[in-house]
Design an enzyme around this catalytic site. Structure first.
Site, PDB file in Angstrom:
ATOM      1  N   HIS A  82       1.888   4.473  -2.949  1.00 14.89           N
ATOM      2  CA  HIS A  82       2.080   5.922  -2.808  1.00 14.89           C
ATOM      3  C   HIS A  82       3.476   6.337  -3.267  1.00 14.89           C
ATOM      4  O   HIS A  82       3.646   7.322  -3.996  1.00 14.89           O
ATOM      5  CB  HIS A  82       1.919   6.335  -1.338  1.00 14.89           C
TER       6      HIS A  82
ATOM      7  N   HIS B 107       0.844  -1.200   0.000  1.00 16.02           N
ATOM      8  CA  HIS B 107       0.000   0.000   0.000  1.00 16.02           C
ATOM      9  C   HIS B 107       0.883   1.256   0.000  1.00 16.02           C
ATOM     10  O   HIS B 107       0.678   2.180  -0.812  1.00 16.02           O
ATOM     11  CB  HIS B 107      -0.904  -0.025   1.232  1.00 16.02           C
ATOM     12  N   GLU B 108       1.878   1.292   0.898  1.00 18.75           N
ATOM     13  CA  GLU B 108       2.763   2.452   0.983  1.00 18.75           C
ATOM     14  C   GLU B 108       3.680   2.547  -0.232  1.00 18.75           C
ATOM     15  O   GLU B 108       4.014   3.657  -0.670  1.00 18.75           O
ATOM     16  CB  GLU B 108       3.587   2.395   2.275  1.00 18.75           C
TER      17      GLU B 108
END
Length: 374
Positions: free
Chosen positions: A76, A72-73
């Site tokens: 980004h 998820h990170e």
């Protein structure tokens, strides 16, 4: 999520060149998830199995859950890097994970793309794990783990889309409002929504505690408190931007700069400069030419016995574009570069001539003076 949690922790590796850290608080949630799965979720899915089987599944699922948070990170991070924003590190901690970006996006469109990438990864993982759980060759144990991972990734994606800063949904809201009311106004509105949501979680948690639901109630309170503090930090950042708008490096820099000769030893530099003056770093000169920057952390990398035989030039950071800024550069831009360099100071130069030193202390002094004058 934003880069608000400290980067302290154990470095566990690099992914796509990005250092990955695990904060000690991560052990708390890892243990809690594993215990909940081993004593509740998996026994309910498949009764009458050995206890060690539940724990094996729980530990495996917990590791994959945090791998999902890391992805998820990374979503980004990779989108941010594509738009020229450096990623200093990713930290896994008690509330999930944070990607530490060197600076904010420069426009709302970029903010939207970066913010949307994380939930998009979580939803893709939910679909992937759901698909695996329904494969005919997948056994009961694997199916139970992948169903849980599909559910938890769906939950992570949905929760992060709540339009409350600093959640991804709050950043999406800021990106949508950016063009209409500017970055400062958009941040204020998104942070205000974050504060409201944070208090909603805190109150919900307190009510859960009153009803006797201790674990979930405490969890709501902790998450709400974290979001409240993060929203307050966003307000402070906006205020800082407004205070320093239009201020240049030349207005804030230290003009009387103490320098170090390149040929002295680290022991001499420590004794005659760092200990005497108390500064955290010095420009290094060879003759009259600036050749680098020596910070206290560079000295501390060497054991005491090696400092006598190691020169300042051998330990310094060599002069490069990442350490240099011009006096005409906006202070906010220079502060972001300083954070990216991680040195706490930049050499202010006009051509080959050193004209000043920009330090974090000098920036804070500007903030304090302008705050008082207002």
């Amino acid at each position: 999520m934003p880069a608000l949690f400290g980067r302290g922790g154990v470095r566990v590796g690099r992914v796509f060149g990005i250092p990955i850290f695990v904060h000690p608080s991560w052990l708390v949630i890892f243990g809690l998830i594993a215990w909940t799965l081993a004593t509740g979720y998996f026994p309910a899915q498949d009764p009458d199995l050995p206890v060690r089987s539940y724990w094996a599944r729980a530990l495996f699922a917990s590791v994959l859950f945090f791998a999902s948070i890391l992805l998820h990170e990374l979503g980004h991070s990779l989108v941010a890097r594509r738009h020229g924003i450096g990623i200093q590190s990713i930290t896994l901690f008690v509330f999930g994970g944070v990607a530490h970006m060197a600076r904010d996006p420069r426009d709302g469109r970029t903010e939207l793309k970066i913010a949307a990438a994380g939930p998009a990864v979580s939803f893709a993982l939910a679909l992937l794990f759901l698909g695996v759980s329904r494969l005919p060759l997948v056994g009961g144990a694997t199916s139970a783990v992948t169903r849980y991972l599909a559910l938890i990734n769906l939950g992570v994606g949905v929760f992060n889309l709540v339009p409350a800063f600093p959640l991804d949904g709050g950043r999406l809201l800021r990106g949508l409002l950016w063009r209409r009311v500017g970055k400062a106004g958009a941040t204020r509105m998104a942070a205000r929504a974050g504060t409201v949501f944070a208090w909603f979680l805190i109150v919900s948690g307190v009510l859960s505690l009153v009803r006797g639901d201790g674990i979930s109630g405490m969890w709501y309170v902790l998450i709400g408190w974290f979001l409240k503090d993060a929203s307050a930090a966003a307000y402070r950042d906006v205020h800082l931007d407004e205070l320093l708008a239009g201020v240049t490096v030349g207005e804030a820099m230290v003009r009387d700069v103490v320098t170090l000769p390149a040929d002295i030893s680290l022991a001499q530099a420590a004794q005659e400069h760092f200990l005497r003056d108390g500064y955290g770093g010095y420009p290094v000169l060879r003759g009259s030419q600036v050749v680098g920057l020596l910070c206290l952390r560079d000295v501390l990398r060497y054991p005491m016995e090696e400092r006598e035989t190691t020169s300042v030039q051998g330990a310094m950071l060599p002069l490069g574009p990442d350490l240099v800024v011009g006096p005409e550069v906006p202070l906010l831009k220079a502060t972001a570069r300083m954070a990216e360099a991680g040195t706490g100071r930049l050499l202010v130069m006009e051509g080959d001539r050193l004209v000043g030193l920009l330090t974090l202390r000098a920036v804070l002094r500007q903030v304090q003076v302008r705050e008082e004058l207002k």
